[in-house]
Scaffold this motif. Structure first.
Motif, PDB file in Angstrom:
ATOM      1  N   ARG A  19       0.779  -1.387  -0.128  1.00 41.60           N
ATOM      2  CA  ARG A  19       0.023   0.013   0.027  1.00 41.60           C
ATOM      3  C   ARG A  19       0.931   1.129   0.028  1.00 41.60           C
ATOM      4  NH1 ARG A  19       1.347   2.051   4.465  1.00 41.60           N
ATOM      5  NH2 ARG A  19      -0.242   3.285   4.795  1.00 41.60           N
ATOM      6  N   SER A  20       0.183   2.368  -0.222  1.00 39.64           N
ATOM      7  CA  SER A  20       0.900   3.728  -0.174  1.00 39.64           C
ATOM      8  C   SER A  20       0.334   4.603   0.762  1.00 39.64           C
ATOM      9  CB  SER A  20       0.767   4.290  -1.731  1.00 39.64           C
ATOM     10  OG  SER A  20       1.688   3.430  -2.532  1.00 39.64           O
ATOM     11  N   ALA A  21       1.114   5.351   1.264  1.00 41.84           N
ATOM     12  CA  ALA A  21       0.709   6.558   2.333  1.00 41.84           C
ATOM     13  C   ALA A  21       0.024   7.891   1.399  1.00 41.84           C
ATOM     14  CB  ALA A  21       1.798   6.872   3.061  1.00 41.84           C
ATOM     15  N   ARG A  22      -1.090   7.864   2.105  1.00 41.95           N
ATOM     16  CA  ARG A  22      -1.848   9.163   1.585  1.00 41.95           C
ATOM     17  C   ARG A  22      -0.984  10.541   1.692  1.00 41.95           C
ATOM     18  NH1 ARG A  22      -7.632  11.570   3.498  1.00 41.95           N
ATOM     19  NH2 ARG A  22      -8.012  13.185   1.744  1.00 41.95           N
ATOM     20  N   VAL A  23      -0.474  11.321   0.547  1.00 40.11           N
ATOM     21  CA  VAL A  23       0.273  12.446   0.824  1.00 40.11           C
ATOM     22  C   VAL A  23      -0.568  13.730   0.691  1.00 40.11           C
ATOM     23  CG1 VAL A  23       2.386  13.475  -0.226  1.00 40.11           C
ATOM     24  CG2 VAL A  23       2.306  11.061  -0.031  1.00 40.11           C
ATOM     25  N   ILE A  24      -0.438  14.440   1.397  1.00 44.14           N
ATOM     26  CA  ILE A  24      -1.030  15.684   1.490  1.00 44.14           C
ATOM     27  C   ILE A  24      -0.424  16.698   1.664  1.00 44.14           C
ATOM     28  CG2 ILE A  24      -2.987  17.249   2.630  1.00 44.14           C
ATOM     29  CD1 ILE A  24      -4.242  14.734   3.656  1.00 44.14           C
ATOM     30  N   THR A  25      -0.340  17.938   0.853  1.00 44.56           N
ATOM     31  CA  THR A  25       0.654  18.841   0.531  1.00 44.56           C
ATOM     32  C   THR A  25       0.115  20.085   1.121  1.00 44.56           C
ATOM     33  OG1 THR A  25       2.173  17.896  -1.222  1.00 44.56           O
ATOM     34  CG2 THR A  25       2.396  20.332  -0.857  1.00 44.56           C
ATOM     35  N   VAL A  26       0.522  20.937   2.100  1.00 49.18           N
ATOM     36  CA  VAL A  26      -0.213  22.151   2.665  1.00 49.18           C
ATOM     37  C   VAL A  26       0.799  23.187   2.134  1.00 49.18           C
ATOM     38  CG1 VAL A  26      -0.888  23.110   4.850  1.00 49.18           C
ATOM     39  CG2 VAL A  26      -0.920  20.667   4.486  1.00 49.18           C
ATOM     40  N   SER A 120      17.961   4.826  -5.580  1.00 48.65           N
ATOM     41  CA  SER A 120      18.021   4.575  -4.093  1.00 48.65           C
ATOM     42  C   SER A 120      16.938   5.514  -2.985  1.00 48.65           C
ATOM     43  CB  SER A 120      19.415   5.017  -3.513  1.00 48.65           C
ATOM     44  OG  SER A 120      19.605   4.586  -2.166  1.00 48.65           O
ATOM     45  N   LEU A 121      16.729   6.789  -3.407  1.00 47.83           N
ATOM     46  CA  LEU A 121      16.036   7.609  -2.905  1.00 47.83           C
ATOM     47  C   LEU A 121      14.428   7.104  -2.905  1.00 47.83           C
ATOM     48  CD1 LEU A 121      15.392  10.058  -0.868  1.00 47.83           C
ATOM     49  CD2 LEU A 121      15.527  11.492  -2.819  1.00 47.83           C
ATOM     50  N   VAL A 122      14.099   6.935  -4.220  1.00 47.85           N
ATOM     51  CA  VAL A 122      12.819   6.449  -4.392  1.00 47.85           C
ATOM     52  C   VAL A 122      12.393   5.013  -3.691  1.00 47.85           C
ATOM     53  CG1 VAL A 122      11.099   5.629  -6.514  1.00 47.85           C
ATOM     54  CG2 VAL A 122      12.667   7.611  -6.793  1.00 47.85           C
ATOM     55  N   ARG A 123      13.445   4.192  -3.651  1.00 50.60           N
ATOM     56  CA  ARG A 123      12.930   2.960  -3.110  1.00 50.60           C
ATOM     57  C   ARG A 123      13.111   3.099  -1.603  1.00 50.60           C
ATOM     58  NH1 ARG A 123      17.556   0.948  -6.882  1.00 50.60           N
ATOM     59  NH2 ARG A 123      16.564  -0.398  -7.998  1.00 50.60           N
ATOM     60  N   THR A 124      13.782   4.282  -1.228  1.00 49.37           N
ATOM     61  CA  THR A 124      13.650   4.463   0.275  1.00 49.37           C
ATOM     62  C   THR A 124      12.483   4.986   0.696  1.00 49.37           C
ATOM     63  OG1 THR A 124      15.985   4.685   0.303  1.00 49.37           O
ATOM     64  CG2 THR A 124      14.810   5.554   2.403  1.00 49.37           C
ATOM     65  N   MET A 125      11.761   5.825  -0.105  1.00 46.23           N
ATOM     66  CA  MET A 125      10.476   6.478   0.049  1.00 46.23           C
ATOM     67  C   MET A 125       9.549   5.415   0.473  1.00 46.23           C
ATOM     68  SD  MET A 125      10.711   9.843   0.128  1.00 46.23           S
ATOM     69  CE  MET A 125      12.324   9.480   0.770  1.00 46.23           C
ATOM     70  N   TYR A 126       9.429   4.429  -0.439  1.00 42.88           N
ATOM     71  CA  TYR A 126       8.690   3.217  -0.151  1.00 42.88           C
ATOM     72  C   TYR A 126       8.529   2.677   1.516  1.00 42.88           C
ATOM     73  CZ  TYR A 126       7.072   2.773  -4.910  1.00 42.88           C
ATOM     74  OH  TYR A 126       6.518   3.209  -5.847  1.00 42.88           O
ATOM     75  N   GLU A 127       9.661   2.812   2.276  1.00 48.35           N
ATOM     76  CA  GLU A 127       9.919   2.271   3.541  1.00 48.35           C
ATOM     77  C   GLU A 127       9.126   3.633   4.399  1.00 48.35           C
ATOM     78  OE1 GLU A 127      13.688   1.486   4.922  1.00 48.35           O
ATOM     79  OE2 GLU A 127      14.478   1.337   3.062  1.00 48.35           O
ATOM     80  N   LEU A 128       8.977   4.807   3.991  1.00 50.26           N
ATOM     81  CA  LEU A 128       8.174   5.700   4.564  1.00 50.26           C
ATOM     82  C   LEU A 128       6.597   5.196   4.639  1.00 50.26           C
ATOM     83  CD1 LEU A 128       9.893   9.239   3.812  1.00 50.26           C
ATOM     84  CD2 LEU A 128       9.453   8.200   6.175  1.00 50.26           C
ATOM     85  N   ASP A 129       6.247   4.736   3.379  1.00 57.88           N
ATOM     86  CA  ASP A 129       4.860   4.423   3.494  1.00 57.88           C
ATOM     87  C   ASP A 129       4.776   3.507   4.217  1.00 57.88           C
ATOM     88  OD1 ASP A 129       4.382   5.993   1.368  1.00 57.88           O
ATOM     89  OD2 ASP A 129       4.595   4.594  -0.311  1.00 57.88           O
ATOM     90  N   ASP A 276      -6.556   6.058  -6.225  1.00 58.93           N
ATOM     91  CA  ASP A 276      -4.991   5.785  -5.665  1.00 58.93           C
ATOM     92  C   ASP A 276      -4.148   6.398  -6.671  1.00 58.93           C
ATOM     93  OD1 ASP A 276      -3.011   3.260  -4.438  1.00 58.93           O
ATOM     94  OD2 ASP A 276      -2.938   5.512  -3.939  1.00 58.93           O
ATOM     95  N   THR A 277      -4.114   7.580  -7.028  1.00 59.72           N
ATOM     96  CA  THR A 277      -3.161   8.162  -8.139  1.00 59.72           C
ATOM     97  C   THR A 277      -1.696   8.707  -7.736  1.00 59.72           C
ATOM     98  OG1 THR A 277      -4.100  10.612  -7.946  1.00 59.72           O
ATOM     99  CG2 THR A 277      -5.148   8.786  -9.625  1.00 59.72           C
ATOM    100  N   ALA A 278      -1.618   8.715  -6.265  1.00 64.76           N
ATOM    101  CA  ALA A 278      -0.599   9.376  -5.762  1.00 64.76           C
ATOM    102  C   ALA A 278       0.826   8.315  -5.620  1.00 64.76           C
ATOM    103  CB  ALA A 278      -0.835   9.995  -4.544  1.00 64.76           C
ATOM    104  N   HIS A 279       0.406   7.220  -5.248  1.00 63.81           N
ATOM    105  CA  HIS A 279       1.365   5.873  -4.989  1.00 63.81           C
ATOM    106  C   HIS A 279       2.401   6.486  -3.690  1.00 63.81           C
ATOM    107  CE1 HIS A 279      -0.262   3.947  -8.194  1.00 63.81           C
ATOM    108  NE2 HIS A 279       0.137   4.666  -8.872  1.00 63.81           N
ATOM    109  N   GLY A 280       1.790   7.245  -2.761  1.00 68.73           N
ATOM    110  CA  GLY A 280       2.902   7.818  -1.699  1.00 68.73           C
ATOM    111  C   GLY A 280       3.835   8.482  -2.187  1.00 68.73           C
TER     112      GLY A 280
END
Length: 296
Positions: A19-26, A120-129, A276-280
């Motif tokens: 799954r991907s986390a929901r990302v909200i930009t303020v 490497s960064l993009v792969r790591t971002m999935y860990e944040l999800d 689910d267009t964001a993919h975290g």
């Protein structure tokens, strides 16, 4: 295979796995309209609704989020990107179990990443999800390149504005700059306005209609109205105490309004989740990098 294609393949493979986390930009057109207060209190209220919320502070040079939470993180996003720290090292735990990540200068330095660092960064971002259900990105105020790049790459944007004429003018300037950005796709970015320091429901609705009419007429864009936060003497009092108003004065009008906004966002999530267009976060960073590749 070019870099953009490699990024697309990584996203496709990872999206099949988790799954991907929901990302909200303020964001906001100018400083001083309460953007960071909205980010922090929304995170707290979403945590109270049972969501694992993480704030990513992308407001460089300032430490508003740190001050509001009374935290001083040891590491930031740049430490993960360039100095070998893991995701778990850069996430601090704040009140109500919300997570906090200091952006440091990490997002600003993305333009200088080589191919291996990007992948490497993009792969790591999935860990944040894995650590979050929702990630709230608190951008800097104004129309800097970094702010516009983040907003243009986001699928869900909250635009904070007040009834002050300068706030309205600057909010329009941000949307105009966003509209001209060649990485912006209007159909995949949902912009929702929040009126802050509002005296009445009618004033909040009027602020939205005024801004949305101009935006629609001259930019051909549409915004949604998420809701409003009333002017509340308890909010600056909480700031002086270095606490979010949702913690210091949970029954204050502004705190109750933040809860209502969080509940509206959660209800909307149930409706838009199948898309689910964001993919975290990984999806967001991938969009940023793909635009950079096209620009080079």
């Amino acid at each position: 295979m070019d870099q953009a294609e490699q990024l697309r393949n990584i996203v496709k493979q990872q999206n099949k796995k988790q799954r991907s986390a929901r990302v909200i930009t303020v964001t906001s057109g100018k400083g001083g309209v309460g953007k960071s207060n909205v980010s922090v209190n929304l995170a707290i209220q979403m945590s109270r609704l049972g969501k694992r919320a993480v704030i990513l502070d992308a407001d460089f040079g300032l430490a508003n989020i740190e001050v509001m939470l009374g935290m001083r993180p040891q590491y930031n996003l740049a430490d993960m990107m360039f100095r070998g720290k893991d995701v778990k090292d850069i996430i601090c735990t704040g009140p109500e179990d919300i997570g906090f990540i200091s952006g440091g200068s990490g997002l600003r330095e993305m333009t200088n990443l080589n191919k291996d660092q990007i992948l490497s960064l993009v792969r790591t971002m999935y860990e944040l999800d894995h650590y979050a259900d929702v990630v709230i990105i608190d951008t800097g105020a104004g129309i800097s390149d970094t702010v516009i790049e983040l907003v243009a790459s986001s699928s869900e944007v909250l635009l904070v504005a007040t009834p002050e004429p300068t706030s309205i003018t600057d909010a329009y300037a941000l949307l105009k700059t966003l509209h001209r950005h060649d990485g912006f796709e209007a159909g995949s970015t949902f912009i929702k306005m929040i009126g802050n320091r509002i005296q009445s429901y009618e004033e909040g609705k009027e602020l939205y209609l005024k801004l949305n009419t101009v935006v629609n007429k001259f930019l051909g864009m549409e915004m949604e109205y998420l809701g409003a936060i009333p002017y509340d003497e308890y909010l600056p009092r909480a700031v002086m105490q270095q606490q979010p108003v949702s913690l210091a004065y949970p029954d204050a009008p502004s705190a109750r309004a933040m809860l209502e906004l969080a509940m509206v966002l959660e209800d909307e999530k149930k409706e838009i989740e199948p898309m689910d267009t964001a993919h975290g976060l990984a999806g967001l960073f991938t969009k940023i990098f793909k635009h950079q590749f096209r620009s080079k």
